[in-house]
Design a protein around this motif. Structure first.
Motif, PDB file in Angstrom:
ATOM      1  N   GLU A 151       0.944  -1.327   0.123  1.00 25.45           N
ATOM      2  CA  GLU A 151      -0.028  -0.150  -0.007  1.00 25.45           C
ATOM      3  C   GLU A 151       0.927   1.340   0.040  1.00 25.45           C
ATOM      4  OE1 GLU A 151      -4.003  -1.467   2.309  1.00 25.45           O
ATOM      5  OE2 GLU A 151      -2.343  -0.459   3.497  1.00 25.45           O
ATOM      6  N   GLU A 152       1.946   1.290   0.677  1.00 30.37           N
ATOM      7  CA  GLU A 152       2.954   2.305   0.742  1.00 30.37           C
ATOM      8  C   GLU A 152       3.548   2.495  -0.655  1.00 30.37           C
ATOM      9  OE1 GLU A 152       7.213   3.442   2.674  1.00 30.37           O
ATOM     10  OE2 GLU A 152       5.831   2.056   3.734  1.00 30.37           O
ATOM     11  N   ILE A 153       4.015   1.562  -1.280  1.00 30.84           N
ATOM     12  CA  ILE A 153       4.420   1.604  -2.524  1.00 30.84           C
ATOM     13  C   ILE A 153       3.470   2.166  -3.669  1.00 30.84           C
ATOM     14  CG2 ILE A 153       5.563   0.381  -4.578  1.00 30.84           C
ATOM     15  CD1 ILE A 153       6.931  -1.367  -2.426  1.00 30.84           C
ATOM     16  N   LEU A 154       2.348   1.607  -3.634  1.00 29.48           N
ATOM     17  CA  LEU A 154       1.179   1.941  -4.444  1.00 29.48           C
ATOM     18  C   LEU A 154       0.738   3.347  -4.254  1.00 29.48           C
ATOM     19  CD1 LEU A 154      -0.944  -1.261  -4.748  1.00 29.48           C
ATOM     20  CD2 LEU A 154       0.827  -0.433  -6.149  1.00 29.48           C
ATOM     21  N   GLU A 155       0.752   3.926  -3.036  1.00 29.93           N
ATOM     22  CA  GLU A 155       0.368   5.217  -2.510  1.00 29.93           C
ATOM     23  C   GLU A 155       1.387   6.174  -3.247  1.00 29.93           C
ATOM     24  OE1 GLU A 155      -1.696   8.705  -0.993  1.00 29.93           O
ATOM     25  OE2 GLU A 155      -2.287   6.171  -1.032  1.00 29.93           O
ATOM     26  N   LYS A 156       2.760   5.850  -3.135  1.00 29.40           N
ATOM     27  CA  LYS A 156       3.686   6.763  -3.803  1.00 29.40           C
ATOM     28  C   LYS A 156       3.588   6.608  -5.345  1.00 29.40           C
ATOM     29  CE  LYS A 156       7.196   6.872  -0.171  1.00 29.40           C
ATOM     30  NZ  LYS A 156       8.964   6.551   0.066  1.00 29.40           N
ATOM     31  N   VAL A 157       3.346   5.797  -5.773  1.00 26.31           N
ATOM     32  CA  VAL A 157       3.314   5.689  -7.244  1.00 26.31           C
ATOM     33  C   VAL A 157       2.133   6.585  -7.774  1.00 26.31           C
ATOM     34  CG1 VAL A 157       2.941   4.369  -9.311  1.00 26.31           C
ATOM     35  CG2 VAL A 157       4.350   3.697  -7.811  1.00 26.31           C
ATOM     36  N   SER A 158       0.956   6.404  -7.114  1.00 25.20           N
ATOM     37  CA  SER A 158      -0.435   7.023  -7.549  1.00 25.20           C
ATOM     38  C   SER A 158      -0.220   8.437  -7.118  1.00 25.20           C
ATOM     39  CB  SER A 158      -1.566   6.494  -6.687  1.00 25.20           C
ATOM     40  OG  SER A 158      -1.392   6.746  -5.395  1.00 25.20           O
ATOM     41  N   THR A 159       0.635   9.079  -6.293  1.00 29.73           N
ATOM     42  CA  THR A 159       0.595  10.506  -6.011  1.00 29.73           C
ATOM     43  C   THR A 159       2.026  10.818  -6.573  1.00 29.73           C
ATOM     44  OG1 THR A 159       1.741  10.046  -3.852  1.00 29.73           O
ATOM     45  CG2 THR A 159      -0.557  10.288  -4.093  1.00 29.73           C
ATOM     46  N   GLY A 160       2.682  10.233  -7.489  1.00 36.05           N
ATOM     47  CA  GLY A 160       3.706  10.819  -8.109  1.00 36.05           C
ATOM     48  C   GLY A 160       5.165  11.017  -7.625  1.00 36.05           C
ATOM     49  N   ARG A 161       5.219  10.170  -6.262  1.00 34.91           N
ATOM     50  CA  ARG A 161       6.531  10.416  -5.560  1.00 34.91           C
ATOM     51  C   ARG A 161       7.328   8.914  -5.756  1.00 34.91           C
ATOM     52  NH1 ARG A 161       4.437  10.664   0.171  1.00 34.91           N
ATOM     53  NH2 ARG A 161       2.647   9.371  -0.816  1.00 34.91           N
ATOM     54  N   GLY A 162       8.722   9.513  -6.061  1.00 33.89           N
ATOM     55  CA  GLY A 162       9.516   8.048  -6.270  1.00 33.89           C
ATOM     56  C   GLY A 162      10.025   7.577  -4.944  1.00 33.89           C
ATOM     57  N   GLY A 163      10.666   6.625  -5.125  1.00 30.44           N
ATOM     58  CA  GLY A 163      11.137   5.890  -3.782  1.00 30.44           C
ATOM     59  C   GLY A 163      11.880   4.484  -4.179  1.00 30.44           C
ATOM     60  N   GLY A 164      12.837   4.221  -3.511  1.00 30.69           N
ATOM     61  CA  GLY A 164      13.358   2.944  -3.418  1.00 30.69           C
ATOM     62  C   GLY A 164      13.389   2.125  -2.260  1.00 30.69           C
ATOM     63  N   TYR A 165      13.496   0.556  -2.368  1.00 31.55           N
ATOM     64  CA  TYR A 165      13.240   0.009  -1.288  1.00 31.55           C
ATOM     65  C   TYR A 165      13.882  -1.385  -1.422  1.00 31.55           C
ATOM     66  CZ  TYR A 165       8.794   2.085  -0.620  1.00 31.55           C
ATOM     67  OH  TYR A 165       7.685   3.362  -0.243  1.00 31.55           O
ATOM     68  N   TRP A 166      14.717  -1.867  -0.188  1.00 30.53           N
ATOM     69  CA  TRP A 166      15.505  -3.056  -0.218  1.00 30.53           C
ATOM     70  C   TRP A 166      14.650  -4.133   0.378  1.00 30.53           C
ATOM     71  CZ3 TRP A 166      20.560  -4.099  -1.574  1.00 30.53           C
ATOM     72  CH2 TRP A 166      20.953  -5.137  -1.040  1.00 30.53           C
ATOM     73  N   VAL A 167      14.498  -5.251  -0.169  1.00 30.77           N
ATOM     74  CA  VAL A 167      13.724  -6.484   0.087  1.00 30.77           C
ATOM     75  C   VAL A 167      14.545  -7.365   0.482  1.00 30.77           C
ATOM     76  CG1 VAL A 167      11.728  -8.048  -0.609  1.00 30.77           C
ATOM     77  CG2 VAL A 167      11.962  -5.640  -1.588  1.00 30.77           C
ATOM     78  N   GLN A 168      14.601  -8.039   1.808  1.00 28.35           N
ATOM     79  CA  GLN A 168      15.569  -8.633   2.483  1.00 28.35           C
ATOM     80  C   GLN A 168      14.930  -9.726   3.142  1.00 28.35           C
ATOM     81  OE1 GLN A 168      18.780  -6.884   4.538  1.00 28.35           O
ATOM     82  NE2 GLN A 168      19.288  -8.714   5.457  1.00 28.35           N
TER      83      GLN A 168
END
Length: 264
Positions: A48-65
């Motif tokens: 939800e956090e990632i989809l929220e950022k995409v839908s509002t035009g904010r970029g971001g990076g995530y490390w999945v471990q």
């Protein structure tokens, strides 16, 4: 003691179950990938956090471990499928109503996907270069959508583009130099050889061609060209990065370079 026949304890299945999945294969079967993904409470919050950022035009990076077999690749594949395809047919396969509610907010957002795994990549010399791998992956994605001739990616492309846009009076001495070195006209050369000769001319004449150089500038150069083609942004999905990074000592230049590329 109860005796149960072994054929009642063990049943043969039609297909061999997957212990782990391959990123490319999972993305290639989006319906199966999405329908079989289970959104736990913690995972739901992250998605939800990632989809929220995409839908509002904010970029971001995530490390999945996580541990081996914990579902990292399935997570990446399911998320990638949903971001690449906002059709009702696919999103109806989502087994979570809260996640489904994001579809309408993402319908108009078109992301350019650069999706690859670093497992088994890298060899020697220039192949052991994360940015080179990313460049190659971008080129592959451009070919899939028919934009390979409209976007300048590599240094070779940029040098040739720079050369072709010079005034005829400026380009003539370069052409003469190339004919003298290669014994043929520039248009008959492969891109790699042509760019090398252009670079050699610039070095011999102490002229600096106007091309981007830093990792940040190169990525920015590519980004703006792609968004000019109607894309909202770029979606980078890199699987098995940790295995790649482990090949370099912690304090080495190669390790620092990979981190710089990834952060950029």
């Amino acid at each position: 003691m109860i005796n149960v026949p072994i054929d009642e304890l063990i049943k043969r299945v039609a297909e061999r179950p997957e212990a782990t999945i391959a990123l490319s294969g999972a993305i290639g079967t989006p319906g199966k990938t999405v329908s079989t993904y289970r959104f736990t409470r913690n995972i739901r919050g992250r998605i939800e956090e990632i989809l929220e950022k995409v839908s509002t035009g904010r970029g971001g990076g995530y490390w999945v471990q996580a541990e081996y077999g914990a579902g990292k690749t399935h997570f990446l594949a399911a998320l990638t499928c949903l971001l690449m395809d906002t059709s009702k047919d696919l999103w109806d396969k989502v087994n979570d109503e809260e996640i489904k509610s994001f579809r309408h907010r993402l319908e108009e957002i078109k992301l350019f996907p650069v999706v690859f795994s670093l497992k088994g990549r890298a060899g020697v010399d220039e192949e052991d270069n994360l940015f080179k791998v990313i460049e190659n992956s971008i080129e592959e994605s451009l070919e899939k959508v028919g934009l390979e001739d409209k976007i300048s990616i590599t240094t070779e492309d940029e040098i040739i583009d720079w050369y072709k846009t010079r005034p005829a009076t400026f380009r003539t001495p370069i052409d003469d130099f190339i004919r003298g070195k290669a014994n043929t006209r520039p248009e008959y050369l492969e891109e790699k050889q042509l760019s090398q000769l252009i670079v050699q001319y610039c070095k011999d004449t102490s002229f600096r061609p106007e091309i981007t150089t830093s990792t940040k500038n190169r990525i920015s150069h590519i980004y703006h060209q792609i968004t000019d083609q109607g894309y909202y942004g770029l979606l980078f999905v890199i699987d098995e990065f940790e295995a790649w990074q482990r090949r370099h000592p912690l304090d080495s230049a190669a390790y620092a370079y990979d981190e710089e590329v990834l952060e950029t």
